[in-house]
Design a protein around this motif. Structure first.
Motif, PDB file in Angstrom:
ATOM      1  N   LYS A 249      21.804   4.323 -44.351  1.00  0.00           N
ATOM      2  CA  LYS A 249      20.486   4.956 -44.234  1.00  0.00           C
ATOM      3  C   LYS A 249      20.002   5.462 -45.585  1.00  0.00           C
ATOM      4  CE  LYS A 249      19.647   6.781 -39.742  1.00  0.00           C
ATOM      5  NZ  LYS A 249      19.654   7.897 -38.811  1.00  0.00           N
ATOM      6  N   ALA A 252      19.135   2.791 -48.264  1.00  0.00           N
ATOM      7  CA  ALA A 252      17.783   2.268 -48.044  1.00  0.00           C
ATOM      8  C   ALA A 252      16.743   3.297 -48.481  1.00  0.00           C
ATOM      9  CB  ALA A 252      17.592   1.906 -46.573  1.00  0.00           C
ATOM     10  N   GLU A 253      17.026   4.575 -48.237  1.00  0.00           N
ATOM     11  CA  GLU A 253      16.081   5.637 -48.607  1.00  0.00           C
ATOM     12  C   GLU A 253      15.832   5.629 -50.119  1.00  0.00           C
ATOM     13  OE1 GLU A 253      17.610   9.557 -48.304  1.00  0.00           O
ATOM     14  OE2 GLU A 253      15.664  10.502 -48.599  1.00  0.00           O
ATOM     15  N   ALA A 273      22.065   2.650 -37.472  1.00  0.00           N
ATOM     16  CA  ALA A 273      21.416   2.998 -38.741  1.00  0.00           C
ATOM     17  C   ALA A 273      19.894   3.010 -38.640  1.00  0.00           C
ATOM     18  CB  ALA A 273      21.845   2.035 -39.841  1.00  0.00           C
ATOM     19  N   GLY A 274      19.337   2.196 -37.744  1.00  0.00           N
ATOM     20  CA  GLY A 274      17.888   2.184 -37.595  1.00  0.00           C
ATOM     21  C   GLY A 274      17.218   1.063 -38.370  1.00  0.00           C
ATOM     22  N   LYS A 275      16.003   0.750 -37.931  1.00  0.00           N
ATOM     23  CA  LYS A 275      15.267  -0.413 -38.418  1.00  0.00           C
ATOM     24  C   LYS A 275      15.058  -0.389 -39.936  1.00  0.00           C
ATOM     25  CE  LYS A 275      11.172  -3.004 -36.887  1.00  0.00           C
ATOM     26  NZ  LYS A 275      11.800  -4.286 -36.672  1.00  0.00           N
ATOM     27  N   GLY A 276      15.320  -1.532 -40.541  1.00  0.00           N
ATOM     28  CA  GLY A 276      15.001  -1.691 -41.957  1.00  0.00           C
ATOM     29  C   GLY A 276      16.005  -1.067 -42.913  1.00  0.00           C
ATOM     30  N   ASN A 277      17.099  -0.526 -42.385  1.00  0.00           N
ATOM     31  CA  ASN A 277      18.058   0.137 -43.272  1.00  0.00           C
ATOM     32  C   ASN A 277      19.252  -0.740 -43.630  1.00  0.00           C
ATOM     33  OD1 ASN A 277      16.604   2.510 -43.416  1.00  0.00           O
ATOM     34  ND2 ASN A 277      17.633   3.422 -41.671  1.00  0.00           N
ATOM     35  N   GLN A 384      16.837  -3.982 -31.391  1.00  0.00           N
ATOM     36  CA  GLN A 384      17.658  -3.076 -32.195  1.00  0.00           C
ATOM     37  C   GLN A 384      19.107  -3.549 -32.342  1.00  0.00           C
ATOM     38  OE1 GLN A 384      17.300   0.296 -29.191  1.00  0.00           O
ATOM     39  NE2 GLN A 384      19.423   0.504 -29.744  1.00  0.00           N
TER      40      GLN A 384
ATOM     41  N   PRO B 120      19.983   4.592 -33.249  1.00  0.00           N
ATOM     42  CA  PRO B 120      19.232   4.073 -34.387  1.00  0.00           C
ATOM     43  C   PRO B 120      17.954   4.876 -34.617  1.00  0.00           C
ATOM     44  CG  PRO B 120      19.167   2.540 -32.528  1.00  0.00           C
ATOM     45  CD  PRO B 120      20.111   3.627 -32.157  1.00  0.00           C
ATOM     46  N   PHE B 121      17.696   5.255 -35.847  1.00  0.00           N
ATOM     47  CA  PHE B 121      16.473   5.980 -36.193  1.00  0.00           C
ATOM     48  C   PHE B 121      16.266   5.843 -37.692  1.00  0.00           C
ATOM     49  CE2 PHE B 121      13.819   9.974 -36.365  1.00  0.00           C
ATOM     50  CZ  PHE B 121      12.821   9.486 -35.545  1.00  0.00           C
ATOM     51  N   ALA B 122      15.075   5.529 -38.100  1.00  0.00           N
ATOM     52  CA  ALA B 122      14.822   5.297 -39.522  1.00  0.00           C
ATOM     53  C   ALA B 122      13.598   6.071 -39.979  1.00  0.00           C
ATOM     54  CB  ALA B 122      14.624   3.805 -39.776  1.00  0.00           C
TER      55      ALA B 122
END
Lengths: 415, 291
Positions: A249, A252-253, A273-277, A384, B120-122
């Motif tokens: 995470k 990506a940040e 981790a969540g989308k796009g990470n 996801q 999941p969380f971004a």
């Protein structure tokens, strides 16, 4: 105030009773008691930074027990699971002893932390009971700390490094490249960092930096700044459990441009981790896209029971129990001595991979195919769960499967 | 060149300080007024994060950013009404046991409902990206957290030091009996402070959910660090907590720069050192009822 005292105290007591019920979840969960059943101990961390994996481990082993019992059990007897949270090496050791001596389990499956796995392995050896390790990667468990009762369905660090290394070499990310690694600061990480260093050295890569990260670290920003300053060609993770989620995470940040790779990995922490990470190339002992009939059957059964996809951890615990059931049926006994002998004799098992796997007698490591995956671009993900694409399996079809295994350097001496 | 890198870690430590401050501020507030060492504070932080994950797909991240701390504050009011209220005047060990139990109930509750795996969380796409200042890099999202932390501190300061509400609260910290003798019931103030403190934990949960794993033990992970900040700053000291949060962030960053394995240990060493040299914390005041 005094007039309301009584009812509120009762409410408090009710709350306490509720809390006690919740705390009861930590107690050993015995699935269906039956006197003539074969008891199997399952010990794995359910709390702490490996907790997310432990939950999947339990799902895997439960599914296996259900399938085995539905098919008539083992030697006409039901399988009964005794499951516990292993917490830490001290607790794991004490609980392993209690499972064997008080609960009379036929054998133990589980563990994820290499430090706890070592402790359980020592108990298993002393009490002559089989322990199948489903999640500890340290080569040391297959080397200096090996013993005749500890078996490893989980791949060793060497195997993970060789598997992902194969693809990193193909992508030209090793020779003459500068690497920066982040390493989990405990037994597993130290062992993996050593194997990874050897791999880089052997293949002409350079290590520009290696930082140890405490397992309770949640903020990675100081490490990321150091990486940015070092300007490496590749950033690699030797991290574990929740650390990987935080790392992915925050990497990506900070939007660092260096490609990412990992020498150890678990799907669950990347799903979280969540989308796009998520990015990079990572190794796996198994993943849900492995294209074999038995693998697909497992994915389907798991999805039917739990409504979600199985991960690599659940694969290990599921197949361990399946292997034990198959072996006990084959030797027609639940005796630990006979089980250990049978496993060590090179019996072949279908573990959902293209080729059958076996435990090699040298260190009790399961010899099998390994996989690598690459993170998908966010716009190509269907949902996801759809975060990676398979890169393939190693060794190649014509190659000996043992080439991945830790070198037989003589450190493992079976007493 | 070395010095610039070190300076970068120091400046980054300010941002990390904001991260610790958001959690420590509420903890300090509840302790100052009620004398309750709220071990469940991390639990409320986790609830805030989980609410953000649940609410964001329905009302957007900005909506969740507003709604989640308010919902957590409401939960705080309920907890104050039924639990905290009974322990303001009793032995601190009792409230310690209560909140320890509460923390376990919250963590296990989250585990039972959502599972142990991280959700999941971004960072929402509109808040992604980095700001480059010369050679230094700052994620936009973290700068946002920093700004919100400053706003939260300013608002809390205004409430505590510039309103009549705050005057009663501060008087209550020093001498609750005198406040009562003046005919002011302290109870509603206590409830409001608990709601404010717990709501701040919820706010921290929403803000940190996109950059750290959302899993049941996330509260326990962050709580110890928040305590260290409160203890270093000095119990009951508003500015002490702020100063300590920044100090902890900077010390941790510098330690990781020179010797990464001691990153987390450094903040505990700092605490031990402060306690040895100044047992009531850097800016701690004498509070009558704790003497």
């Amino acid at each position: 105030m005094s007039h309301s005292r009584h009812p509120t105290r009762r409410r408090l007591l009710q709350g306490a009773a509720g809390a006690a019920t919740l705390a009861g979840i930590g107690m050993p969960a015995i699935v269906k008691a039956q006197s003539d059943a074969i008891r199997i101990g399952h010990l794995t961390p359910l709390t702490g930074f490996l907790g997310p994996l432990g939950e999947y481990a339990q799902m895997g082993v439960r599914l296996a027990a259900e399938e085995i019992n539905a098919a008539g059990g083992v030697l006409g007897r039901r399988i009964e699971l005794v499951m516990e949270d292993s917490v830490n090496p001290q607790t794991a050791s004490a609980k392993a002893e209690r499972l064997i001596e008080r609960d009379k389990v036929a054998m133990i499956i589980g563990e994820i932390s290499s430090a706890s796995g070592l402790a359980i392995g020592q108990v298993a050896n002393r009490l002559k009971t089989v322990f199948i390790n489903t999640g500890c990667n340290s080569d040391a468990l297959r080397g200096a700390s090996c013993n005749p009762y500890m078996f490893h369905i989980e791949a060793a660090n060497s195997m993970y490094v060789e598997a992902v290394g194969n693809y990193l070499l193909r992508e030209n990310l090793v020779k003459g490249k500068k690497w920066y690694t982040l390493t989990a600061d405990y037994a597993f990480g130290h062992d993996l960092a050593r194997v990874a260093r050897n791999f880089l050295q052997k293949n002409g890569g350079q290590l520009a930096g290696d930082d140890l990260v405490p397992t309770d670290a949640t903020d990675f920003s100081p490490y990321l700044l150091k990486i940015r300053q070092a300007r490496p060609d590749v950033v690699a993770s030797n991290l574990a459990g929740n650390q990987i989620t935080n790392f992915i995470k925050q990497y990506a940040e900070y939007g660092l441009p260096f490609p990412v790779a990992g020498f150890g990995f678990d799907t669950v922490v990347a799903w979280g981790a969540g989308k796009g990470n998520f990015s990079g190339i990572w190794p796996l002992v198994w993943h849900h896209l492995v294209d074999t009939p038995s693998s697909k059957k497992y994915v389907e059964a798991f999805q039917t029971k739990y409504g979600k996809l199985p991960d690599n951890q659940s694969w290990g615990d599921y197949h361990s129990l399946k292997i034990v059931a198959q072996s006990m049926n084959e030797v027609k006994s639940a005796d630990p001595q006979k089980l250990a002998e049978h496993l060590r004799k090179g019996a072949k098992f279908d573990v959902g991979k293209a080729r059958e796997a076996y435990f090699r007698a040298y260190d009790n490591q399961m010899i099998m195919e390994m996989y690598a995956i690459r993170a998908k671009a966010p716009d190509k993900m269907k949902d996801q769960w759809d975060i990676y694409e398979p890169l393939g399996s190693v060794p190649g079809p014509g190659e000996d499967m043992e080439i991945l295994a830790p070198p037989k350097d003589g450190t493992c001496k079976m007493a | 060149m070395q010095l610039i890198f070190l300076l970068e870690q120091v400046l980054n430590g300010l941002l990390v300080g904001a991260y610790y401050l958001l959690i420590a501020l509420g903890l300090s507030l509840i302790f100052s007024l009620g004398g309750i060492v709220n071990l469940a504070h991390g639990g409320f932080y986790a609830v805030g994060a989980y609410l953000a994950v649940l609410l964001a797909p329905r009302i957007g991240f900005s909506g969740a950013f507003v709604a989640s701390p308010i919902l957590v504050a409401l939960l705080g009011i309920v907890i104050e009404r039924f639990f905290f209220r009974r322990f303001y005047r009793s032995d601190p060990i009792l409230s310690l046991l209560l909140t320890f139990g509460l923390a376990m109930v919250i963590e296990q509750g989250l585990r039972m409902i959502f599972g142990a795996a991280p959700l999941p969380f971004a960072i929402p796409p509109e808040f992604r990206g980095q700001v480059l200042l010369g050679d230094f890099i700052y994620p936009r999202y973290r700068l946002g957290i920093f700004a919100i932390a400053i706003a939260a501190v300013a608002a809390t300061w205004f409430i505590v030091y510039r309103t009549s509400f705050g005057r009663v609260v501060r008087a209550g910290v020093q001498n609750p009996d005198m406040v009562g003798a003046l005919g002011i019931p302290l109870q509603p103030y206590m409830t409001a402070v608990a709601a404010l403190g717990v709501g701040l934990a919820g706010l921290a949960g929403v803000l940190l959910a996109p950059i750290s794993g959302v899993h049941p033990a996330m509260g326990a992970e962050i709580l110890t660090a928040a305590f260290v900040v409160v203890v270093i700053g000095g119990l009951g000291s508003f500015w002490g907590v702020i100063f300590a949060a920044v100090l902890v962030g900077v010390v941790r960053g510098i330690t990781i720069y020179f010797y990464p394995p001691a990153g987390e240990a450094s903040i505990y060493l700092l605490m031990a050192l402060v306690l040895l040299l100044r047992p009531r914390g850097l800016l701690g005041e004498r509070i009558q009822k704790f003497e």
